[in-house]
Design a protein around this motif. Structure first.
Motif, PDB file in Angstrom:
ATOM      1  N   MET A   1       5.104   5.567   7.612  1.00  0.00           N
ATOM      2  CA  MET A   1       5.226   6.331   6.372  1.00  0.00           C
ATOM      3  C   MET A   1       4.900   5.441   5.185  1.00  0.00           C
ATOM      4  O   MET A   1       5.305   4.279   5.146  1.00  0.00           O
ATOM      5  N   LYS A   2       4.150   5.988   4.224  1.00  0.00           N
ATOM      6  CA  LYS A   2       3.821   5.219   3.030  1.00  0.00           C
ATOM      7  C   LYS A   2       5.073   5.034   2.182  1.00  0.00           C
ATOM      8  O   LYS A   2       6.022   5.827   2.266  1.00  0.00           O
ATOM      9  N   TRP A  67       6.742  21.784  -0.688  1.00  0.00           N
ATOM     10  CA  TRP A  67       5.294  21.657  -0.891  1.00  0.00           C
ATOM     11  C   TRP A  67       4.905  22.059  -2.317  1.00  0.00           C
ATOM     12  O   TRP A  67       4.176  21.334  -3.000  1.00  0.00           O
ATOM     13  N   ASP A  72       9.217  14.440  -3.238  1.00  0.00           N
ATOM     14  CA  ASP A  72       8.882  13.124  -2.686  1.00  0.00           C
ATOM     15  C   ASP A  72       9.745  12.750  -1.487  1.00  0.00           C
ATOM     16  O   ASP A  72       9.305  11.989  -0.619  1.00  0.00           O
ATOM     17  N   GLN A  91       7.613  16.631   8.737  1.00  0.00           N
ATOM     18  CA  GLN A  91       6.746  15.509   9.104  1.00  0.00           C
ATOM     19  C   GLN A  91       5.348  15.994   9.486  1.00  0.00           C
ATOM     20  O   GLN A  91       4.356  15.312   9.193  1.00  0.00           O
ATOM     21  N   ALA A  92       5.274  17.165  10.107  1.00  0.00           N
ATOM     22  CA  ALA A  92       3.965  17.721  10.472  1.00  0.00           C
ATOM     23  C   ALA A  92       3.132  18.034   9.239  1.00  0.00           C
ATOM     24  O   ALA A  92       1.898  18.107   9.320  1.00  0.00           O
ATOM     25  N   HIS A  93       3.800  18.228   8.100  1.00  0.00           N
ATOM     26  CA  HIS A  93       3.109  18.480   6.834  1.00  0.00           C
ATOM     27  C   HIS A  93       3.107  17.254   5.928  1.00  0.00           C
ATOM     28  O   HIS A  93       2.861  17.349   4.719  1.00  0.00           O
ATOM     29  N   ASP A  94       3.427  16.086   6.527  1.00  0.00           N
ATOM     30  CA  ASP A  94       3.362  14.804   5.817  1.00  0.00           C
ATOM     31  C   ASP A  94       4.280  14.763   4.594  1.00  0.00           C
ATOM     32  O   ASP A  94       3.923  14.214   3.550  1.00  0.00           O
ATOM     33  N   ILE A  95       5.468  15.371   4.730  1.00  0.00           N
ATOM     34  CA  ILE A  95       6.470  15.328   3.666  1.00  0.00           C
ATOM     35  C   ILE A  95       7.608  14.420   4.125  1.00  0.00           C
ATOM     36  O   ILE A  95       8.179  14.628   5.201  1.00  0.00           O
ATOM     37  N   ALA A  96       7.940  13.415   3.336  1.00  0.00           N
ATOM     38  CA  ALA A  96       8.981  12.457   3.710  1.00  0.00           C
ATOM     39  C   ALA A  96      10.335  13.163   3.806  1.00  0.00           C
ATOM     40  O   ALA A  96      10.748  13.869   2.878  1.00  0.00           O
ATOM     41  N   GLN A 329      10.408   3.492   6.913  1.00  0.00           N
ATOM     42  CA  GLN A 329       9.321   2.537   7.135  1.00  0.00           C
ATOM     43  C   GLN A 329       9.611   1.586   8.293  1.00  0.00           C
ATOM     44  O   GLN A 329       8.838   0.659   8.538  1.00  0.00           O
TER      45      GLN A 329
END
Length: 439
Positions: A1-2, A67, A72, A91-96, A329
């Motif tokens: 994860m960024k 979304w 964040d 997580q499948a939608h890249d949301i932390a 992370q």
């Protein structure tokens, strides 16, 4: 994860109880956080965050909200959305999002799963059996009762396998009470689908302690200890509840005991979940019984406990956002987590009738007259006609900090006497065991 934003973060907290108020309160202290939303929230949370009218287990609506509002970080409070795969979905939608996956959350969602896990990986717990049929369950109760010492107060403990809001556990005072609990769950559908399978355990003698721990799936870092009070009445009498109060630290959890729990229970649990293909990330709650044979697991929860979170987070000095980022992370081993040496005590004030049918709509007074070193965390509250009124079984979690348990107890009860509503009920003995151990 960024990495998460260094500042200006929008955070969504899922849930609307005392635990979530404590989470919002702590997250609001982070200089990295600009705005907090809470779904669905409550009247106390609304003073720190924007309430969102979405139920905690409505995963698709929560996803849309996150979304559309460019959230964040999402922090999940209760167990139901975890069981409904909110973490996997986000997580499948890249949301932390902070919490375990649906597969990992089964450690709470199914007591049979967790007991089988402990047995397979030699994690200390009570002897048990799992049943879907009445007759074999009744026979197992007789078998357990025959092996218990004569002076044992209970033959066994009967648990609904699934999620039951902390109320699906019957500590039976007699063989007949245990059998009635089995019939009620398996035949009477008293806990619905959650009770369609039951776990029957031997009764463990000892003192309970709650150990919450942060984990990134590889590293596990225990928080400060706490002790919950499950029964509705003083002296641990009456039916189980979601929790009537908690304090931290718990003197029963000694410096000698802590490394034993870490090596024999916490680390093996995380390793076991990884070995099962269910890596566990988030907060792991281990409810322990400190027996003469050593610490044993009563149950796991897959999230922050309620009401333990209130006194535990009141002692946390580190930035919770920094800890969550390190976990997401997989850098928890690089994080130094600081705790206050002070003691904290939370007293839950409940509505008349709780944990059965309870009253709603009672006006709460004394919320604006708060003593120093006290936080009033709202649980079942809402606003009506300009007043804060009761809207749940557990209404408030009044939490105080003191230089020691004695000072915190004195302070919390001074506040509890001032903050009340018609039919308010609270236990008068929260923290008594700590005083007895320290005297």
């Amino acid at each position: 994860m960024k990495p998460l934003k260094a500042q200006g973060m929008k955070v969504l907290v899922v849930g609307g109880g005392g635990r979530e108020h404590a989470l919002v309160w702590k997250l609001a202290q982070s200089p990295r956080v600009e705005k907090i939303y809470c779904a669905p929230g409550n009247a106390g949370i609304a003073q720190l965050a924007q309430s969102v009218d979405i139920k905690a287990d409505d995963v698709s609506a929560l996803l849309s909200f996150a979304w559309e509002n460019k959230i964040d970080l999402t922090v999940v409070g209760p167990e139901a959305p975890l069981a409904a795969a909110i973490v996997d979905t986000f997580q499948a939608h890249d949301i932390a999002i902070f919490g375990p996956s649906q597969a990992a959350a089964e450690i709470e969602g199914s007591k049979a799963f967790s007991k089988d896990l402990m047995q397979k990986y030699h994690i200390p717990t009570a002897a048990y059996g799992v049943f879907t049929e009445v007759e074999p369950a009744l026979a197992f109760i007789d078998q357990l009762a025959s092996t218990q010492p004569a002076q044992s107060p209970c033959p066994c403990v009967v648990k609904a396998d699934g999620l039951a809001a902390g109320k699906g556990v019957i500590v039976a005072a007699s063989v007949e009470e245990a059998k009635e609990a089995v019939r009620s769950m398996l035949e009477g559908n008293s806990f619905g689908e959650a009770g369609s399978r039951v776990v029957i355990e031997e009764y463990m003698e000892g003192e309970e302690v709650s150990i919450l721990a942060f984990t990134d799936g590889d590293v596990i870092v225990p928080m400060v200890s706490a002790q919950d009070h499950k029964r509705i009445f003083d002296n641990d009498e009456g039916p189980n509840t979601g929790g009537m109060g908690a304090y931290s630290p718990a003197p029963v959890y000694t410096e000698e005991l802590a490394p034993i729990v870490e090596e024999k229970i916490l680390k093996p649990t995380i390793e076991a979940m990884k070995a099962e293909g269910r890596p566990y990330v988030g907060v792991l709650y281990a409810g322990l019984m400190i027996t003469q044979e050593g610490p044993k697991v009563l149950e796991y929860n897959a999230r922050f406990g309620d009401p333990e979170t209130q006194p535990v987070l009141m002692r946390l000095e580190s930035d919770l956002v920094d800890i969550i980022e390190a976990i997401l992370q997989k850098k928890l081993d690089q994080q130094t987590i600081r705790w206050s040496e002070d003691a904290t005590v939370c007293v839950v004030v409940s509505a008349k009738g709780y944990p059965s049918d309870y009253e709603k709509g009672q006006v709460i007074t004394g919320l604006d007259d708060v003593l120093d070193n006290v936080q009033i965390f709202h649980a079942g509250t809402t606003e009506a006609d300009g007043n804060i009124v009761t809207a749940g079984g557990r209404v408030l979690g009044i939490t105080a900090k003191g230089k020691d348990i004695r000072e915190a107890i004195e302070l919390v009860y001074r506040q509890t006497e001032k903050t009340t509503f018609a039919g308010a009920h609270y236990r008068k003995d929260i923290g008594r065991r700590a005083l007895e151990r320290l005297s």
